[in-house]
Design a protein around this motif. Structure first.
Motif, PDB file in Angstrom:
ATOM      1  N   ARG A 172      32.641  45.059  35.650  1.00 33.40           N
ATOM      2  CA  ARG A 172      31.499  45.947  35.891  1.00 33.40           C
ATOM      3  C   ARG A 172      31.199  46.073  37.380  1.00 33.40           C
ATOM      4  NH1 ARG A 172      30.440  44.659  30.816  1.00 33.40           N
ATOM      5  NH2 ARG A 172      29.240  46.118  29.524  1.00 33.40           N
ATOM      6  N   HIS A 173      31.224  44.950  38.077  1.00 32.98           N
ATOM      7  CA  HIS A 173      30.934  44.953  39.508  1.00 32.98           C
ATOM      8  C   HIS A 173      31.958  45.825  40.241  1.00 32.98           C
ATOM      9  CE1 HIS A 173      28.991  43.231  43.054  1.00 32.98           C
ATOM     10  NE2 HIS A 173      30.192  43.067  43.603  1.00 32.98           N
ATOM     11  N   ALA A 174      33.225  45.690  39.867  1.00 34.88           N
ATOM     12  CA  ALA A 174      34.267  46.508  40.486  1.00 34.88           C
ATOM     13  C   ALA A 174      34.046  47.985  40.205  1.00 34.88           C
ATOM     14  CB  ALA A 174      35.635  46.064  39.979  1.00 34.88           C
ATOM     15  N   ALA A 175      33.704  48.323  38.959  1.00 35.89           N
ATOM     16  CA  ALA A 175      33.485  49.725  38.598  1.00 35.89           C
ATOM     17  C   ALA A 175      32.284  50.312  39.334  1.00 35.89           C
ATOM     18  CB  ALA A 175      33.293  49.840  37.094  1.00 35.89           C
ATOM     19  N   MET A 176      31.210  49.531  39.450  1.00 35.98           N
ATOM     20  CA  MET A 176      29.991  50.038  40.086  1.00 35.98           C
ATOM     21  C   MET A 176      30.125  50.220  41.588  1.00 35.98           C
ATOM     22  SD  MET A 176      27.047  47.892  38.052  1.00 35.98           S
ATOM     23  CE  MET A 176      26.698  48.167  36.305  1.00 35.98           C
ATOM     24  N   HIS A 177      31.012  49.425  42.210  1.00 38.72           N
ATOM     25  CA  HIS A 177      31.100  49.440  43.675  1.00 38.72           C
ATOM     26  C   HIS A 177      32.434  49.982  44.185  1.00 38.72           C
ATOM     27  CE1 HIS A 177      27.294  47.299  44.137  1.00 38.72           C
ATOM     28  NE2 HIS A 177      27.673  46.521  43.144  1.00 38.72           N
ATOM     29  N   GLY A 178      33.204  50.627  43.305  1.00 35.23           N
ATOM     30  CA  GLY A 178      34.451  51.246  43.735  1.00 35.23           C
ATOM     31  C   GLY A 178      35.491  50.254  44.209  1.00 35.23           C
ATOM     32  N   MET A 179      35.502  49.085  43.625  1.00 34.72           N
ATOM     33  CA  MET A 179      36.456  48.050  44.037  1.00 34.72           C
ATOM     34  C   MET A 179      37.743  48.207  43.244  1.00 34.72           C
ATOM     35  SD  MET A 179      33.596  45.059  44.372  1.00 34.72           S
ATOM     36  CE  MET A 179      34.229  43.989  45.646  1.00 34.72           C
ATOM     37  N   ARG A 180      38.863  47.696  43.816  1.00 38.71           N
ATOM     38  CA  ARG A 180      40.187  48.067  43.323  1.00 38.71           C
ATOM     39  C   ARG A 180      40.754  47.160  42.251  1.00 38.71           C
ATOM     40  NH1 ARG A 180      44.281  48.236  47.774  1.00 38.71           N
ATOM     41  NH2 ARG A 180      43.461  46.162  48.217  1.00 38.71           N
ATOM     42  N   ARG A 181      40.388  45.881  42.283  1.00 34.06           N
ATOM     43  CA  ARG A 181      40.993  44.945  41.327  1.00 34.06           C
ATOM     44  C   ARG A 181      40.138  43.707  41.197  1.00 34.06           C
ATOM     45  NH1 ARG A 181      44.474  45.624  45.106  1.00 34.06           N
ATOM     46  NH2 ARG A 181      45.988  46.518  43.675  1.00 34.06           N
ATOM     47  N   VAL A 182      40.465  42.939  40.173  1.00 33.19           N
ATOM     48  CA  VAL A 182      39.875  41.617  39.959  1.00 33.19           C
ATOM     49  C   VAL A 182      40.994  40.605  40.131  1.00 33.19           C
ATOM     50  CG1 VAL A 182      38.778  40.067  38.295  1.00 33.19           C
ATOM     51  CG2 VAL A 182      38.119  42.502  38.389  1.00 33.19           C
ATOM     52  N   VAL A 183      40.738  39.561  40.923  1.00 37.20           N
ATOM     53  CA  VAL A 183      41.695  38.467  41.087  1.00 37.20           C
ATOM     54  C   VAL A 183      41.017  37.196  40.611  1.00 37.20           C
ATOM     55  CG1 VAL A 183      43.111  37.136  42.690  1.00 37.20           C
ATOM     56  CG2 VAL A 183      42.823  39.600  43.036  1.00 37.20           C
ATOM     57  N   ALA A 230      49.293  53.517  40.694  1.00 34.98           N
ATOM     58  CA  ALA A 230      48.126  54.349  40.968  1.00 34.98           C
ATOM     59  C   ALA A 230      46.871  53.496  40.783  1.00 34.98           C
ATOM     60  CB  ALA A 230      48.094  55.542  40.009  1.00 34.98           C
ATOM     61  N   PRO A 231      45.799  53.788  41.516  1.00 38.75           N
ATOM     62  CA  PRO A 231      44.558  53.017  41.357  1.00 38.75           C
ATOM     63  C   PRO A 231      44.061  53.068  39.921  1.00 38.75           C
ATOM     64  CG  PRO A 231      44.452  54.426  43.302  1.00 38.75           C
ATOM     65  CD  PRO A 231      45.681  54.836  42.546  1.00 38.75           C
ATOM     66  N   ALA A 232      43.570  51.938  39.441  1.00 35.23           N
ATOM     67  CA  ALA A 232      43.061  51.876  38.067  1.00 35.23           C
ATOM     68  C   ALA A 232      41.656  52.476  37.996  1.00 35.23           C
ATOM     69  CB  ALA A 232      43.038  50.430  37.599  1.00 35.23           C
ATOM     70  N   ASP A 233      41.337  53.053  36.867  1.00 35.10           N
ATOM     71  CA  ASP A 233      39.977  53.509  36.598  1.00 35.10           C
ATOM     72  C   ASP A 233      39.222  52.326  36.008  1.00 35.10           C
ATOM     73  OD1 ASP A 233      37.620  54.564  35.519  1.00 35.10           O
ATOM     74  OD2 ASP A 233      38.548  56.502  35.100  1.00 35.10           O
ATOM     75  N   MET A 234      38.449  51.627  36.836  1.00 34.46           N
ATOM     76  CA  MET A 234      37.780  50.410  36.384  1.00 34.46           C
ATOM     77  C   MET A 234      36.734  50.703  35.306  1.00 34.46           C
ATOM     78  SD  MET A 234      39.532  48.309  38.149  1.00 34.46           S
ATOM     79  CE  MET A 234      38.776  46.707  37.993  1.00 34.46           C
ATOM     80  N   GLY A 235      36.165  51.903  35.341  1.00 38.20           N
ATOM     81  CA  GLY A 235      35.211  52.274  34.301  1.00 38.20           C
ATOM     82  C   GLY A 235      35.858  52.314  32.926  1.00 38.20           C
ATOM     83  N   ALA A 285      25.913  42.301  37.582  1.00 39.35           N
ATOM     84  CA  ALA A 285      27.028  43.051  38.175  1.00 39.35           C
ATOM     85  C   ALA A 285      26.561  44.210  39.038  1.00 39.35           C
ATOM     86  CB  ALA A 285      27.954  43.564  37.072  1.00 39.35           C
ATOM     87  N   SER A 286      25.349  44.689  38.839  1.00 41.75           N
ATOM     88  CA  SER A 286      24.862  45.820  39.635  1.00 41.75           C
ATOM     89  C   SER A 286      24.444  45.396  41.034  1.00 41.75           C
ATOM     90  CB  SER A 286      23.682  46.491  38.928  1.00 41.75           C
ATOM     91  OG  SER A 286      22.609  45.564  38.769  1.00 41.75           O
ATOM     92  N   GLY A 287      24.331  44.095  41.280  1.00 48.33           N
ATOM     93  CA  GLY A 287      23.958  43.615  42.607  1.00 48.33           C
ATOM     94  C   GLY A 287      25.007  43.972  43.646  1.00 48.33           C
ATOM     95  N   ARG A 288      24.598  44.006  44.900  1.00 50.23           N
ATOM     96  CA  ARG A 288      25.531  44.404  45.965  1.00 50.23           C
ATOM     97  C   ARG A 288      26.607  43.326  46.144  1.00 50.23           C
ATOM     98  NH1 ARG A 288      20.842  42.783  48.323  1.00 50.23           N
ATOM     99  NH2 ARG A 288      20.963  41.208  49.989  1.00 50.23           N
ATOM    100  N   PRO A 289      27.761  43.703  46.703  1.00 51.49           N
ATOM    101  CA  PRO A 289      28.841  42.734  46.924  1.00 51.49           C
ATOM    102  C   PRO A 289      28.376  41.539  47.750  1.00 51.49           C
ATOM    103  CG  PRO A 289      29.672  44.950  47.200  1.00 51.49           C
ATOM    104  CD  PRO A 289      28.174  45.073  47.063  1.00 51.49           C
ATOM    105  N   GLY A 290      28.966  40.388  47.472  1.00 50.27           N
ATOM    106  CA  GLY A 290      28.585  39.166  48.164  1.00 50.27           C
ATOM    107  C   GLY A 290      29.121  37.950  47.446  1.00 50.27           C
TER     108      GLY A 290
END
Length: 772
Positions: free
Chosen positions: A285-296, A216-221, A258-263
């Protein structure tokens, strides 16, 4: 003759497919049932659609998965399946890829047919695809089989003729025409990943007699909160350091960014600046703020993978006994499950056994289905540029993720153009953020592929930070009297020393010299010829000795230079590219408790050097800017001038691979893109201790049994028991009986294993000294 849907096949097999039932796979040894073809096609399509939805291609991915095995509907294939069952497993030996390829060409476009045609053997080039498509068309070699299969399958899966046709992501049409083929190349790779991962998951579930295993998708928050709480606890337990304030400032800047837009982001911090924690804090933090799924997180050396995975596990994994799945996945297994042929040195019987196991073993490939993945840059980029299914099944999980490239200066220069091109494609079209982490940031934005891409910095003033964290002085040993033995004699006169050699052979020889010369304390060794568990034990022992202020000598290859949190008062480093010299210095006076540590750079007469034009160019450029009467390796101005000269000294940065990508020549791209130039390293399973024997033998037995395909967890369990050997040594060991093949290029060692140096390159092998 084409049979009707109500009488699919004649003769004996009419019973097997009674009532129009078709099968995709033989009986499961667990459930006793065969895998219905309709069930497999629909199950694969559902999974692939879910995977592709992340990057706006769910409908297309689902359709390609729905048709990938339509060719199994022919009577020939179904009959051969029964024959394979009688033989006890193995390949069916009948073509089945052409029907789906024809459908893909009819309802999408030719290029997407590569996804279907390559789902077992790998993505083909376009000439090969056109040739095979002709065989599927009326009058072609496989035309009757294709028509028979399509008519049979459309009775139960009419969606193989879609209305309307599946759409292609709109962004592809917006890419400038000159770059559109590169965009199509990357889209095909991601779609292929969706299809083969869905196929593998659905097939593995059948043979295991279980439901498909999908997290299941992780809750990054929630993970951010856990990370912060545990980080604070770790820092509270640590002995205070003079550089703690600087490290905290770096961490706060990373969290704010981390609050900056993806890039594309840059974290330029000196060694000892706590980059590991800052990078993790930013990424989560960046993943949590932008609804991203994982960190690699990708790192250049296995030793960093092991250490960083340990750090992040402590900060993120659930409490033991909670029953929750682990958050952190450590993946550095170098096993090539897509190897087209076994290593040399096998007997005919061993080769036959290897071939029977090959297909089933591919289901064990890793797919990175975890919220936080720690892997190597080799695994990451060779997967991105592969054309084989086992390596590529994980790629779709990069979409909507934060990719952290730690020690990014270690990326190979000769491949920078395609690497930067693919990273930019992921940022522009697949919802990815890339974070480049290094104390010696390369000049990527001066290269054409990243011109025009916004560069977002996390630390505003790296120069001031470097000045604050300057903790060492450099000395040079470059005379004709400098040898490995003289360096060992000098190092032996000090209580706590790290010596980094240029090659594994020099490392082993220095260890012998120091062991003979050192009168007090332990003399320890580190290299990839030791198993992962062995390396971890040595690093833990080194930390214990340093913390207790006891004498210790450590001799290591460059695996210790980046990401390994050790603090010596004195470090010796064999001459190397400037960034390696600075990285070695990062293990000296790391916590700033001395007024100054000492780093000795030496050029030993007769010492070895890694091979390759790239390494020679880096050393030549370093000679121009760094050394006696020149700059120190941590001079940022000199480093800024160094990288362009280093690039210019090389014949190219991989532009020819971009041309192959434009031609959609996937096999040639794969052959040209080699992170390790000569296929040097072969993974070797070693039993070091009797206590590990049963678990290792059980895992190996799973890999050796073609009737019971297994998932990625088996290779994960063997990572800690795996060392590396040069290919020529591995093949010699197979010929002499010192090793036996397992699967892919993975071998099982039956020879001696040195208690300090592992698979020692200078030890004469004695068949009587086997440890397993």
């Amino acid at each position: 003759m084409i049979r009707s849907a109500n009488a699919l096949c004649l003769g004996e097999f009419a019973v097997f497919v009674s009532n129009g039932q078709l099968y995709a796979h033989s009986r499961s040894a667990v459930s006793g049932h065969r895998h219905a073809l309709e069930e497999h096609l629909r199950g694969s399509a559902e999974l692939a659609g879910r995977f592709g939805e992340v990057f706006g291609a769910g409908e297309l991915a689902a359709y390609l998965a729905l048709i990938h095995d339509v060719g199994k509907g022919s009577c020939l294939w179904q009959d051969r399946l029964r024959e394979a069952e009688r033989r006890g497993g193995g390949r069916v030996g009948a073509p089945h890829k052409h029907a789906g390829t024809l459908l893909a060409d009819r309802y999408t476009q030719l290029a997407f047919g590569a996804v279907v045609f390559g789902h077992h053997g790998g993505l083909p080039d376009m000439d090969k695809l056109r040739t095979e498509l002709v065989k599927a068309q009326p009058g072609g070699e496989h035309a009757e089989l294709v028509e028979e299969a399509v008519r049979a399958v459309e009775q139960t899966v009419p969606q193989i003729h879609p209305e309307p046709r599946p759409g292609i992501p709109a962004w592809l049409g917006d890419v400038p025409k000159a770059e559109r083929r590169l965009g199509l190349d990357l889209l095909l790779r991601m779609l292929f990943s969706c299809v083969v991962d869905a196929d593998f998951l659905d097939t593995a579930a059948h043979f295991e007699g279980a439901a498909v295993r999908l997290r299941a998708p992780a809750d990054m928050g929630v993970l951010v909160e856990r990370y912060e709480k545990r980080r604070a606890a770790v820092l509270a337990r640590r002995e205070p350091s003079p550089v703690d304030g600087v490290r905290q400032a770096v961490y706060e800047q990373a969290c704010a960014a981390a609050s900056g837009r993806p890039g594309a982001y840059v974290l330029h911090v000196p060694t000892g600046g706590a980059k590991t924690l800052a990078a993790g804090g930013f990424a989560l933090r960046h993943a949590a703020m932008h609804g991203m799924r994982r960190v690699v997180l990708a790192v250049p050396y296995i030793s960093i993978t092991e250490q960083n995975a340990g750090v992040y596990r402590d900060l993120l994994d659930p409490e033991p006994g909670s029953g929750q799945e682990a958050v952190v996945l450590e993946h550095h297994s170098a096993v090539d499950l897509d190897a087209e042929a076994p290593l040399g040195g096998l007997s005919p019987e061993q080769q036959a056994q290897w071939e029977r196991r090959a297909h089933a073993a591919r289901l064990a490939a890793e797919n990175w289905d975890a919220p936080f993945v720690v892997t190597t840059t080799v695994r990451l980029f060779e997967s991105l540029f592969s054309h084989k299914p086992s390596a590529m099944r994980r790629l779709h999980n990069l979409a909507g993720s934060v990719i952290v490239l730690d020690e990014v200066q270690a990326l190979p220069d000769r491949l920078l153009t395609p690497i930067l091109s693919v990273l930019r494609g992921l940022v522009d079209h697949f919802g990815v953020t890339v974070l480049l982490v290094s104390a010696t940031q390369p000049s990527f934005w001066q290269l054409p592929r990243w011109q025009g891409l916004e560069r977002r910095v996390i630390v505003d003033d790296p120069a001031a930070l470097f000045e604050q964290l300057r903790r060492v002085r450099y000395e040079w040993r470059t005379g004709e009297d400098v040898t490995l033995e003289s360096i060992a004699a000098e190092a032996a006169g000090h209580r706590q020393v790290l010596t980094v050699a240029a090659t594994t052979k020099d490392t082993a020889r220095l260890h012998r010299h120091l062991d003979a010369m050192t009168a007090e304390g332990e003399v320890l060794h580190l290299s990839t010829r030791m198993t992962g568990a062995h390396r971890r034990e040595v690093i833990a022992r080194v930390k214990e000795l340093l913390a207790a202020n006891l004498p210790v000598q450590v001799v290591s290859t460059n695996l210790i230079e980046a990401g390994v949190d050790l603090d010596f008062p004195r470090v010796y480093r064999a001459w190397a590219p400037a960034e390696s010299m600075q990285q070695a210095a990062g293990r000296c006076n790391r916590d700033g408790r001395l007024d100054s540590g000492t780093v000795v750079i030496f050029r030993p007469q007769g010492g070895g050097q890694p091979q390759g034009t790239e390494y020679r160019a880096a050393v030549q450029a370093s000679d121009t800017f760094f050394g006696p009467q020149l700059a120190y390796p941590d001079d940022l101005d000199a480093l800024e001038r160094y990288y362009p000269v280093r690039y210019a000294l090389q014949p190219g940065l991989g532009e020819e691979i971009e041309d192959l990508r434009r031609r959609l020549d996937f096999p040639k791209v794969d052959r040209a893109f080699q992170m390790i130039e000569d296929g040097y390293s072969v993974p070797v399973i070693v039993i070091r201790r009797k206590a590990d024997r049963e678990a290792i033998e059980t895992s190996v037995a799973r890999l050796l049994d073609p009737s019971r395909p297994c998932g990625p967890e088996v290779l994960r369990s063997l990572q800690q028991h795996t060392a590396s050997l040069p290919r020529h040594e591995a093949e010699a060991a197979l010929r002499s009986g010192l090793a036996t093949p397992v699967t892919g290029d993975l071998i099982w060692w039956h020879g001696a294993y040195h208690e300090w140096r592992g698979l020692d390159p200078d030890d004469v092998e004695d068949r009587g000294s086997f440890v397993c």
